[in-house]
Design an enzyme around this catalytic site. Structure first.
Site, PDB file in Angstrom:
ATOM      1  N   GLY A  43      35.867  45.166  44.906  1.00 39.80           N
ATOM      2  CA  GLY A  43      36.602  44.732  43.394  1.00 39.80           C
ATOM      3  C   GLY A  43      37.174  43.682  43.389  1.00 39.80           C
ATOM      4  O   GLY A  43      37.391  43.268  44.087  1.00 39.80           O
ATOM      5  N   CYS A  44      38.136  43.135  42.215  1.00 40.94           N
ATOM      6  CA  CYS A  44      38.599  43.066  42.249  1.00 40.94           C
ATOM      7  C   CYS A  44      39.869  42.762  40.604  1.00 40.94           C
ATOM      8  O   CYS A  44      39.947  43.622  39.665  1.00 40.94           O
ATOM      9  CB  CYS A  44      38.722  41.097  42.347  1.00 40.94           C
ATOM     10  SG  CYS A  44      37.497  40.991  44.093  1.00 40.94           S
ATOM     11  N   GLY A  45      40.604  42.138  40.595  1.00 40.70           N
ATOM     12  CA  GLY A  45      40.824  42.255  38.374  1.00 40.70           C
ATOM     13  C   GLY A  45      41.423  40.326  38.751  1.00 40.70           C
ATOM     14  O   GLY A  45      41.402  39.501  39.925  1.00 40.70           O
ATOM     15  N   ASN A 214      42.884  38.469  42.020  1.00 41.45           N
ATOM     16  CA  ASN A 214      43.485  39.443  43.044  1.00 41.45           C
ATOM     17  C   ASN A 214      41.861  39.897  43.494  1.00 41.45           C
ATOM     18  O   ASN A 214      41.952  40.479  43.050  1.00 41.45           O
ATOM     19  CB  ASN A 214      44.301  40.448  42.118  1.00 41.45           C
ATOM     20  CG  ASN A 214      44.992  41.337  43.015  1.00 41.45           C
ATOM     21  OD1 ASN A 214      44.733  41.341  44.065  1.00 41.45           O
ATOM     22  ND2 ASN A 214      45.616  42.178  42.719  1.00 41.45           N
ATOM     23  N   ASN A 240      35.542  39.112  39.352  1.00 40.44           N
ATOM     24  CA  ASN A 240      35.785  40.573  39.729  1.00 40.44           C
ATOM     25  C   ASN A 240      33.970  41.129  39.310  1.00 40.44           C
ATOM     26  O   ASN A 240      33.407  40.676  38.660  1.00 40.44           O
ATOM     27  CB  ASN A 240      36.366  41.038  38.912  1.00 40.44           C
ATOM     28  CG  ASN A 240      36.541  42.984  39.041  1.00 40.44           C
ATOM     29  OD1 ASN A 240      36.077  43.408  39.954  1.00 40.44           O
ATOM     30  ND2 ASN A 240      37.492  43.361  37.712  1.00 40.44           N
TER      31      ASN A 240
END
Lengths: 424, 503
Positions: A43-45, A214, A240
């Site tokens: 996952g990510c931002g 991120n 993401n």
């Protein structure tokens, strides 16, 4: 605000010399394929901000947007792309380079020397930051294709640059091109994004468009080149999510010559944009609709002309549909587009304040950056949020004509992604 | 000398204590097993274990058992082979049979497993979220060309788009079964169900009975080597046309319809004399190479205002190259029929020993068309044999656009796979033209059962898609990443483009 160190250097075709330095990885350069022999799950931002009036904002903005989303990553990758950051060199291709060691640097510079006119080469300005270690050698080069060489190749300047990127990424061991566009650059590495931003002194850059990312990889520790954004020329893509249709998306792309060697969803999204926008000449809105199409039940209720377009898009680009959770921001000289999956399985919030359009994984980032947004909304599933800088040209990517395999090779840095191609 | 050395395969046992002596078994059995002399007397030799009598016996007093005569063990000369030699020594003929290959070859579908989402991407709940199965059958352009519509939007450029495609509500159609091999009531059941489900039925090579004209939008009309029933009106009565080159159950040979089944209405529809055997030529006599196929494809298109034309072939060793040629010849879809596909009548030796599994055919054809950059130019229809929604999902993941079912459809109508289709005496009233048998299928009843089957499989496919975390079937199509092989050798995995479990 101008960036002083950049102006102080006189343009030069000679490359500066550097003290020797041991390879920081203590061995071979890690490769994408080694990092991810299989598909990366994670996952990510992300965040993207664009002032459609072309007004500049400091990189601090991007850092702020990412810092409040710290929990969306795990410290294994952060990065940014800024646009309009090199007004002193608007027509130069700017190569942001990562070198494993001095040998890699020399090899890559040999390529630059032979095929380009290098008007400025300098170490990437950085500052020590707690939490950032094991950085590769970071350099940037402002260059233009060597006119005689370019003429001999019978290529457009963009093709020529992509060729060079491909060659360096796949054939120069230990060198990686982080970005290669005009008047833009990618700043990325292993760490939390605010650490990466401070490391690269982003607050001293001014750009009209910024994207940030991120990363939360769930398999192996990342390497610097593996952080987002992915770039080619002036495109940058941050992502993401996880594309559950990766298998067919990559097979679909292979049919057009792309080689999906990284096992990342991001790569697939980047190539699909390249295919649809550059090669199939689809308008950006429709390309987004093909990637995250409306439901058949919605299409059936559309007015006739629109319905026929959408039916054809779904029937023809069914294999290109990105199915599964994702939020993507694609940045380019001229704006950005943010896109969510077709049933909104990943967060994406958008806001407008005057001419500024901002998107982020979390509203907190918007509240941190914009003091008085006119409107904050949650874009509907599959509904692209598009920011266009007034007065800037479309289409993106200039006059790039290269075949797909070379595009994927350039972007991925994996040699298998293309047949070895000699420049000139 | 005994008239035959072959002992009956089954034993029919009647519990006479329970028997009502009603004679229904006598009436129900199409094979003439029973005679009646105060009570039903079975002739075991005629029984095919189709269970018609068992199903309809009001006293439930009939049991069919295998006639387990012991032979001296010899796996090399198994019982079937011994019986075949005795039978051929008696008859001197080619042994005919019905339905699909029943030999225990490795079943690849049973060695493939599907993926599901956990944590990093969410599975989707098909009960609460849309789950789309709509499928476009036919040739698609490389890209969608649009032009501004003047209002800030876009419209299709002249001639662009997919208007010549057939829209299916689910990626599943009925395989060709000719009127003649099956009864008119079966055809009606299939046509009505196809209409209810938004899918297609296929005439097979026996022409289209006038009663089916109202269902034209849901009918594929077939053109096979015998050209039975083919005329311009017939061609124009279909939503699409299909050139049948081969069939999975009998690659390399033409269709067989025994004269017993050519009754008056069949003869009229097929445009052949009553009572004659309808044996189609092995090749089309106007197709001796790929360029001839192209001419036929375009002749059919010209005759019908450019309706889609598909080409059906049996899956054989070189299927990838053949399919590529077919697509380049202009076909809108390629129909791949695997070696387990059914038939109304075929030489057993052909059925059981020629052809390759459809799983492999899908994999190699899909890959070849992609390698050549022409995958979008034709849809892939896969058949022979799809037994469940799981087979369907796996076939689609390997690369098929659509699957076609026949055996399963006939089973929905009562078929018990007794393999007696070629005899024309089907007790279930399916593969027969005897009026007393064909009336056993009420088309309304048949259509309802077929509709139920298609809906059930569709729901199951939706469940599978949901577990895979995708909400449209096109995201499964060709997505071999979502398949893993369990217990297949490396070579087969490579051919299929599927990783083994654990990788």
């Amino acid at each position: 605000m101008t960036y002083e160190p950049l102006l102080q250097r006189a343009p030069s075709t000679k490359l500066p010399t550097f003290p020797d330095r041991e390879g920081v990885f203590g061995g071979e350069r890690p490769s994408y394929t080694r990092e991810a022999p299989f598909k990366i799950h994670g996952g990510c931002g992300l965040a993207g901000i664009c002032d459609e009036s072309g007004k500049m904002m400091s990189g601090e903005t991007a850092i702020l947007a990412m810092a409040v989303q710290r929990d969306r990553g795990n410290g294994l990758g952060g990065g940014y792309a800024g646009y309009g950051i090199y007004p002193e060199f608007p027509d130069h291709f700017c190569f942001h380079m990562m070198y494993h060691d001095v040998k890699a640097k020399e090899d890559a510079e040999a390529v630059f020397d032979r095929y380009f006119v290098v008007d400025l080469a300098e170490p990437m300005p950085t500052r020590p930051v707690k939490g950032i270690s094991n950085a590769p050698l970071l350099w940037r080069y402002f260059l233009t294709p060597e006119p005689h060489q370019l003429e001999m190749t019978d290529m457009t300047a963009e093709d020529y640059v992509v060729h060079a990127v491909m060659r360096i990424n796949s054939q120069v061991d230990g060198a990686y091109v982080a970005s290669s566009g005009k008047n833009m650059g990618a700043f990325k590495g292993v760490g939390f994004p605010e650490e990466i931003g401070h490391y690269f002194i982003l607050e001293e850059y001014e750009g009209h468009t910024w994207v940030g990312h991120n990363r939360f990889p769930t398999n192996t520790p990342g390497w610097w080149g593996g952080a987002h954004p992915f770039t080619l020329l002036d495109w940058s893509i941050v992502h993401n999510g996880e594309i559950s249709s990766y298998g067919i998306n990559s097979r679909y792309l292979e049919q057009f010559g792309y080689r999906c060697t990284l096992g990342t969803d991001t790569e697939v999204a980047a190539y699909l944009f390249d295919l649809m926008l550059r090669r199939h000449k689809l308008p950006l809105e429709l390309a987004c609709k093909a990637l995250a199409p409306p439901l058949w039940s919605e299409i059936d209720r559309m007015p006739e002309e629109e319905r026929e377009v959408m039916r054809s898009l779904r029937a023809v680009y069914g294999s290109a549909m990105l199915n599964g959770p994702f939020a993507i921001v694609l940045g380019f000289n001229g704006g950005m587009v943010a896109l969510n999956d077709r049933i909104k399985l990943r967060p994406l919030v958008a806001a407008r304040q005057g001419s500024v359009l901002m998107v982020a994984s979390e509203e907190s980032a918007i509240r941190e950056v914009l003091d008085a947004p006119d409107r904050v909304w949650t874009p509907r599933a599959g509904e692209p949020v598009i920011a266009r800088i007034s007065g800037m040209d479309w289409p993106i990517h200039g006059d790039l004509r290269l075949p797909a395999s070379e595009v994927s090779c350039a972007m991925s840095g994996v040699e298998d992604a293309c047949d070895a191609v000699e420049v000139a | 000398m005994p008239t035959t050395l072959i002992q009956p395969e089954f034993k029919v046992e009647i519990d006479y204590d329970k028997c009502h002596k009603c004679g229904r078994c006598v009436q129900q059995c199409g094979w003439g097993v029973y005679s009646f002399n105060e009570r039903p007397i079975p002739d075991d030799a005629k029984c095919r274990a189709c269970h018609r009598c068992v199903t309809y016996c009001p006293a439930r007093c009939i049991t069919i058992r295998k006639n387990e005569l012991a032979f001296r063990d010899n796996p090399h000369w198994n019982t079937g082979l011994r019986k075949a030699v005795w039978r051929q020594a008696e008859s001197g003929g080619v042994m005919l049979t019905g339905m699909g290959n029943d030999k225990p070859y490795l079943n690849i579908f049973d060695h493939l497993v599907l993926d599901a989402c956990q944590v990093t991407n969410p599975s989707i709940d098909p009960l609460r979220e849309p789950m789309e199965l709509r499928t476009y059958l036919g040739r698609k352009p490389d890209s969608v060309e649009v032009e501004p519509d003047g209002n800030g939007g876009y419209k299709l450029a002249e001639g662009a788009g997919v208007s010549n495609n057939i829209v299916l509500d689910a990626p599943i159609i009925f395989s060709p079964m000719s009127y003649g091999s099956v009864s008119l009531n079966v055809h009606k059941s299939l046509a009505m169900a196809a209409e209810h489900c938004g899918i297609l039925m296929n005439t097979g090579e026996g022409g289209l009975h006038a009663d089916l004209y109202p269902y034209a939008d849901h009918v594929i009309v077939q053109v096979a080597s015998g050209r039975f029933g083919v005329n311009p009106e017939y061609l124009n009565r279909g939503a699409a046309m299909e050139i049948k080159i081969g069939q999975g159950a009998k690659p390399g040979i033409g269709g067989h319809l025994p004269g017993e089944k050519i009754v008056s209405a069949v003869s009229e529809t097929r445009m052949i004399p009553q009572g004659t055997d309808a044996i189609s030529p092995a090749p089309h006599h106007d197709i001796y190479s790929i360029e001839d196929l192209r001419q036929l494809i375009y002749s059919l298109k010209e005759a019908t205002g450019y309706k889609p034309v598909g080409v059906k072939i049996a899956a054989v060793h070189n299927v990838a190259a053949i399919a590529s040629g077919i697509v380049r010849a202009g076909a809108d879809y390629v129909y791949l029929d695997g070696f387990r596909g059914g038939t109304g009548a075929a030489p057993q030796i052909i059925r059981d020993h020629i052809g390759i599994p459809v799983e492999v055919a899908i994999a190699v054809v899909d890959q070849r068309l992609r390698d050549e950059g022409i995958r979008n130019q034709a849809s892939i229809v896969a058949a022979g044999s799809i037994r469940s929604s799981a087979d369907m999902a796996k076939a689609i993941a390997l690369g098929a656009d659509v699957v076609a079912i026949a055996s399963a459809a006939l089973m929905a109508l009562g078929c018990h796979l007794c393999q007696g289709c070629h005899t024309g005496s089907c007790s279930w009233g399916i593969t027969t033209q005897k009026p007393e048998l064909t009336r056993r299928i009420d088309p309304e009843w048949g259509a309802e059962r077929l509709t139920n089957l298609i809906h059930a499989w569709s729901h199951e496919l939706q469940e599978i898609l949901g577990a895979l975390g995708v909400n449209a079937v096109e995201s499964l199509r060709g997505s071999r990443e979502r398949l893993r092989a369990i217990g297949l050798d490396e070579q087969t995995c490579n051919v299929l483009g599927v990783k083994p479990v654990g990788l």
